[in-house]
Design a protein around this motif. Structure first.
Motif, PDB file in Angstrom:
ATOM      1  N   PRO A 319      -5.724  82.354 -31.996  1.00 37.81           N
ATOM      2  CA  PRO A 319      -4.647  81.892 -31.104  1.00 37.81           C
ATOM      3  C   PRO A 319      -4.106  82.966 -30.167  1.00 37.81           C
ATOM      4  O   PRO A 319      -3.573  82.635 -29.104  1.00 37.81           O
ATOM      5  CB  PRO A 319      -3.561  81.415 -32.080  1.00 37.81           C
ATOM      6  CG  PRO A 319      -3.871  82.094 -33.377  1.00 37.81           C
ATOM      7  CD  PRO A 319      -5.347  82.224 -33.419  1.00 37.81           C
ATOM      8  N   GLU A 320      -4.249  84.249 -30.519  1.00 41.76           N
ATOM      9  CA  GLU A 320      -3.730  85.305 -29.653  1.00 41.76           C
ATOM     10  C   GLU A 320      -4.678  85.613 -28.494  1.00 41.76           C
ATOM     11  O   GLU A 320      -4.321  86.342 -27.571  1.00 41.76           O
ATOM     12  CB  GLU A 320      -3.495  86.590 -30.468  1.00 41.76           C
ATOM     13  CG  GLU A 320      -2.400  86.469 -31.517  1.00 41.76           C
ATOM     14  CD  GLU A 320      -1.020  86.275 -30.915  1.00 41.76           C
ATOM     15  OE1 GLU A 320      -0.812  86.691 -29.766  1.00 41.76           O
ATOM     16  OE2 GLU A 320      -0.158  85.694 -31.597  1.00 41.76           O
ATOM     17  N   ARG A 321      -5.864  85.056 -28.561  1.00 39.02           N
ATOM     18  CA  ARG A 321      -6.836  85.301 -27.493  1.00 39.02           C
ATOM     19  C   ARG A 321      -6.624  84.310 -26.350  1.00 39.02           C
ATOM     20  O   ARG A 321      -6.457  83.113 -26.574  1.00 39.02           O
ATOM     21  CB  ARG A 321      -8.260  85.186 -28.026  1.00 39.02           C
ATOM     22  CG  ARG A 321      -9.322  85.333 -26.934  1.00 39.02           C
ATOM     23  CD  ARG A 321     -10.710  85.489 -27.496  1.00 39.02           C
ATOM     24  NE  ARG A 321     -11.731  85.409 -26.441  1.00 39.02           N
ATOM     25  CZ  ARG A 321     -11.974  86.375 -25.558  1.00 39.02           C
ATOM     26  NH1 ARG A 321     -11.281  87.499 -25.591  1.00 39.02           N
ATOM     27  NH2 ARG A 321     -12.913  86.224 -24.635  1.00 39.02           N
ATOM     28  N   TYR A 322      -6.648  84.817 -25.140  1.00 34.92           N
ATOM     29  CA  TYR A 322      -6.593  83.982 -23.938  1.00 34.92           C
ATOM     30  C   TYR A 322      -8.034  83.588 -23.590  1.00 34.92           C
ATOM     31  O   TYR A 322      -8.873  84.447 -23.341  1.00 34.92           O
ATOM     32  CB  TYR A 322      -5.947  84.773 -22.798  1.00 34.92           C
ATOM     33  CG  TYR A 322      -5.941  84.062 -21.463  1.00 34.92           C
ATOM     34  CD1 TYR A 322      -4.939  83.149 -21.148  1.00 34.92           C
ATOM     35  CD2 TYR A 322      -6.923  84.320 -20.514  1.00 34.92           C
ATOM     36  CE1 TYR A 322      -4.929  82.499 -19.915  1.00 34.92           C
ATOM     37  CE2 TYR A 322      -6.920  83.682 -19.283  1.00 34.92           C
ATOM     38  CZ  TYR A 322      -5.924  82.768 -18.992  1.00 34.92           C
ATOM     39  OH  TYR A 322      -5.911  82.126 -17.770  1.00 34.92           O
ATOM     40  N   ASP A 323      -8.315  82.289 -23.613  1.00 38.19           N
ATOM     41  CA  ASP A 323      -9.680  81.798 -23.440  1.00 38.19           C
ATOM     42  C   ASP A 323      -9.664  80.624 -22.465  1.00 38.19           C
ATOM     43  O   ASP A 323      -9.190  79.535 -22.793  1.00 38.19           O
ATOM     44  CB  ASP A 323     -10.237  81.365 -24.801  1.00 38.19           C
ATOM     45  CG  ASP A 323     -11.650  80.819 -24.725  1.00 38.19           C
ATOM     46  OD1 ASP A 323     -12.217  80.751 -23.609  1.00 38.19           O
ATOM     47  OD2 ASP A 323     -12.199  80.463 -25.783  1.00 38.19           O
ATOM     48  N   ILE A 324     -10.181  80.840 -21.246  1.00 38.33           N
ATOM     49  CA  ILE A 324     -10.075  79.809 -20.211  1.00 38.33           C
ATOM     50  C   ILE A 324     -10.962  78.602 -20.474  1.00 38.33           C
ATOM     51  O   ILE A 324     -10.821  77.576 -19.796  1.00 38.33           O
ATOM     52  CB  ILE A 324     -10.368  80.375 -18.803  1.00 38.33           C
ATOM     53  CG1 ILE A 324     -11.828  80.816 -18.670  1.00 38.33           C
ATOM     54  CG2 ILE A 324      -9.417  81.510 -18.471  1.00 38.33           C
ATOM     55  CD1 ILE A 324     -12.220  81.157 -17.234  1.00 38.33           C
ATOM     56  N   GLU A 325     -11.842  78.691 -21.478  1.00 34.97           N
ATOM     57  CA  GLU A 325     -12.679  77.538 -21.817  1.00 34.97           C
ATOM     58  C   GLU A 325     -12.202  76.826 -23.081  1.00 34.97           C
ATOM     59  O   GLU A 325     -12.854  75.903 -23.568  1.00 34.97           O
ATOM     60  CB  GLU A 325     -14.134  77.993 -21.983  1.00 34.97           C
ATOM     61  CG  GLU A 325     -14.736  78.490 -20.665  1.00 34.97           C
ATOM     62  CD  GLU A 325     -16.177  78.943 -20.813  1.00 34.97           C
ATOM     63  OE1 GLU A 325     -17.051  78.331 -20.186  1.00 34.97           O
ATOM     64  OE2 GLU A 325     -16.416  79.919 -21.570  1.00 34.97           O
ATOM     65  N   ARG A 326     -11.046  77.211 -23.576  1.00 35.43           N
ATOM     66  CA  ARG A 326     -10.495  76.589 -24.779  1.00 35.43           C
ATOM     67  C   ARG A 326     -10.152  75.118 -24.509  1.00 35.43           C
ATOM     68  O   ARG A 326      -9.697  74.757 -23.416  1.00 35.43           O
ATOM     69  CB  ARG A 326      -9.237  77.344 -25.211  1.00 35.43           C
ATOM     70  CG  ARG A 326      -8.689  76.912 -26.571  1.00 35.43           C
ATOM     71  CD  ARG A 326      -7.344  77.569 -26.841  1.00 35.43           C
ATOM     72  NE  ARG A 326      -7.406  79.023 -26.932  1.00 35.43           N
ATOM     73  CZ  ARG A 326      -7.679  79.701 -28.030  1.00 35.43           C
ATOM     74  NH1 ARG A 326      -7.935  79.052 -29.162  1.00 35.43           N
ATOM     75  NH2 ARG A 326      -7.689  81.027 -28.023  1.00 35.43           N
ATOM     76  N   ASP A 327     -10.345  74.271 -25.502  1.00 37.20           N
ATOM     77  CA  ASP A 327      -9.919  72.874 -25.411  1.00 37.20           C
ATOM     78  C   ASP A 327      -8.413  72.814 -25.657  1.00 37.20           C
ATOM     79  O   ASP A 327      -7.947  72.984 -26.781  1.00 37.20           O
ATOM     80  CB  ASP A 327     -10.666  72.023 -26.445  1.00 37.20           C
ATOM     81  CG  ASP A 327     -10.269  70.549 -26.390  1.00 37.20           C
ATOM     82  OD1 ASP A 327      -9.381  70.194 -25.586  1.00 37.20           O
ATOM     83  OD2 ASP A 327     -10.834  69.748 -27.168  1.00 37.20           O
ATOM     84  N   ASN A 328      -7.664  72.568 -24.577  1.00 36.94           N
ATOM     85  CA  ASN A 328      -6.200  72.564 -24.669  1.00 36.94           C
ATOM     86  C   ASN A 328      -5.608  71.157 -24.671  1.00 36.94           C
ATOM     87  O   ASN A 328      -4.420  70.988 -24.374  1.00 36.94           O
ATOM     88  CB  ASN A 328      -5.605  73.373 -23.509  1.00 36.94           C
ATOM     89  CG  ASN A 328      -5.577  74.854 -23.813  1.00 36.94           C
ATOM     90  OD1 ASN A 328      -4.990  75.267 -24.802  1.00 36.94           O
ATOM     91  ND2 ASN A 328      -6.229  75.647 -22.978  1.00 36.94           N
ATOM     92  N   LYS A 329      -6.423  70.192 -25.024  1.00 34.39           N
ATOM     93  CA  LYS A 329      -5.955  68.802 -24.975  1.00 34.39           C
ATOM     94  C   LYS A 329      -4.697  68.602 -25.819  1.00 34.39           C
ATOM     95  O   LYS A 329      -3.830  67.795 -25.472  1.00 34.39           O
ATOM     96  CB  LYS A 329      -7.080  67.882 -25.461  1.00 34.39           C
ATOM     97  CG  LYS A 329      -6.773  66.409 -25.372  1.00 34.39           C
ATOM     98  CD  LYS A 329      -8.038  65.564 -25.563  1.00 34.39           C
ATOM     99  CE  LYS A 329      -8.727  65.871 -26.890  1.00 34.39           C
ATOM    100  NZ  LYS A 329      -9.942  65.054 -27.083  1.00 34.39           N
ATOM    101  N   HIS A 330      -4.584  69.335 -26.925  1.00 36.56           N
ATOM    102  CA  HIS A 330      -3.430  69.164 -27.807  1.00 36.56           C
ATOM    103  C   HIS A 330      -2.475  70.364 -27.776  1.00 36.56           C
ATOM    104  O   HIS A 330      -1.711  70.578 -28.714  1.00 36.56           O
ATOM    105  CB  HIS A 330      -3.893  68.880 -29.240  1.00 36.56           C
ATOM    106  CG  HIS A 330      -4.669  67.600 -29.351  1.00 36.56           C
ATOM    107  ND1 HIS A 330      -4.106  66.376 -29.082  1.00 36.56           N
ATOM    108  CD2 HIS A 330      -5.976  67.368 -29.649  1.00 36.56           C
ATOM    109  CE1 HIS A 330      -5.021  65.427 -29.246  1.00 36.56           C
ATOM    110  NE2 HIS A 330      -6.167  66.000 -29.576  1.00 36.56           N
TER     111      HIS A 330
END
Length: 392
Positions: A319-330
């Motif tokens: 969770p502390e990693r910034y990841d522009i491909e993360r699924d942020n739907k929730h």
């Protein structure tokens, strides 16, 4: 069922606010729900915050913790439940619909290009990502889009402080905020958001036309315009500043974004998850609510903690990693349920124009000084973050 445990210290002191990420994470890990010394219950795990936001009947917005009906900030939408909330929300949704905002894109984009061209002259200098970049851009262009008059716009910063500094509980930071004389800000809000003062072609005029149709009263229309002015500014410029900060701290992600600018919207959403600009939403339990092996009694005022939930390792990998491909739907950065961010399309339009221009023009960012937090109890983010821009 066990009694909700008492959290051992005040999470709203200046020291706690300076270290809000660590403090909120500690609340989340302490127990599924914790009780503060004033009796307020904080809920911080992703599963429980999500279900609380969705269940507006059990977690009502009508009597939030520390809510003062005489507060100087605009009081509407946040303090309503359906069906009235639904009726009022539709007015804002219509005014800020994708179709309505389509004609503002050119305004935001032209202002963004002009602003970034000005920044080019400062390449290599330490520039504040908040006061000299994101906040400066939003304060320049948002009032134009809303149709506000030019006079008095310097009060925008004071308005931000007034809204957020008075949301939390009494204490050192609250008292410090209330010691400020907000009378000039309130006077400006009262005149700048009058129907007669605004541009009939601006978004603000749409709110008043809804009052003409009887959807809201004229007084409510004015409050809604003030609410959009706040919501379209503060959380947006904080999230954009966090995006710049993340791009400096995670250069691999910025390189990936420059290579594929179509990821910009997801990169913005990840900034909102990675360091949410609001620590919590206030509610009151209308019935006994079970949280794992604890029960929140009916009548308890609660805080549903967005920021901590958005870093909950039970839900998010790294969770502390910034990841522009993360699924942020929730992700809960936009809120959830009936009180989900009504200004989301406006914020995305602002961010797409400005951050999109930065991504196209700026080859890289680096941290150029210490992060200084915004010292309000509920609002969260950088008040100052010096960076250096490298163009190319």
């Amino acid at each position: 069922m066990k009694e909700i445990p008492l959290f051992p210290y005040d999470i709203f002191t200046p020291d706690a606010v300076r270290n809000a990420r660590a403090v909120d994470d500690e609340v989340r890990e302490f127990a599924p729900a914790v009780r503060l010394h004033d009796g307020t219950v904080m809920i911080a795990r992703h599963e429980h915050v999500t279900s609380g936001l969705l269940d507006w009947k059990s977690f009502s917005s009508a009597s939030r913790p520390w809510h003062d009906p005489n507060s100087p900030r605009p009081e509407i939408l946040l303090t309503d439940d359906p069906p009235r909330h639904t009726q009022v929300r539709k007015v804002v949704q219509d005014a800020l619909s994708p179709r309505a905002l389509e004609r503002t894109k050119a305004v935001f984009e032209a202002a963004a290009q002009e602003f970034v061209d000005e920044l080019r002259a400062r390449e290599g200098e330490a520039v504040d990502a908040v006061g000299e970049i994101t906040q400066a851009y939003i304060f320049r262009v948002l009032p134009d889009v809303l149709g506000l008059p030019q006079e008095g716009r310097h009060h925008m910063h004071g308005f931000s402080q007034m809204v957020w500094a008075t949301m939390g509980p009494p204490g050192e930071l609250f008292d410090e905020a209330m010691a400020h004389d907000f009378s000039a800000v309130i006077e400006w809000l009262g005149t700048a958001c009058d129907r007669d003062a605004i541009d009939p072609e601006g978004i603000g005029a749409e709110i008043f036309r809804a009052a003409d149709r009887g959807q809201v009263t004229m007084d409510e229309a004015k409050l809604l315009l003030q609410t959009i002015l706040s919501a379209g500014a503060d959380t947006t410029y904080l999230t954009m500043a966090n995006a710049i900060r993340a791009w400096a701290l995670f250069p691999d992600q910025y390189a990936k974004l420059r290579a594929n600018p179509k990821l910009l919207r997801n990169a913005f959403d990840e900034s909102l998850r990675w360091d949410s600009p609001s620590r919590m939403a206030g509610r009151i339990a209308t019935c006994d609510v079970q949280i794992d092996d604890l029960v929140v009694p009916a009548g308890t005022r609660c805080g549903l903690m967005f920021a901590a939930a958005n870093r909950d390792p039970r839900y998010w990998a790294e969770p502390e990693r910034y990841d522009i491909e993360r699924d942020n739907k929730h992700s809960l950065g936009w809120g959830y349920g009936v009180h989900g961010c009504v200004g989301r399309t406006l914020a995305q339009t602002e961010a797409s124009a400005f951050l999109g221009t930065l991504v196209r023009e700026v080859a890289g960012f680096e941290i150029a000084g210490d992060y200084e937090p915004w010292m309000t109890t509920v609002g969260h983010g950088p008040m100052k973050q010096p960076v250096r821009l490298r163009f190319g």
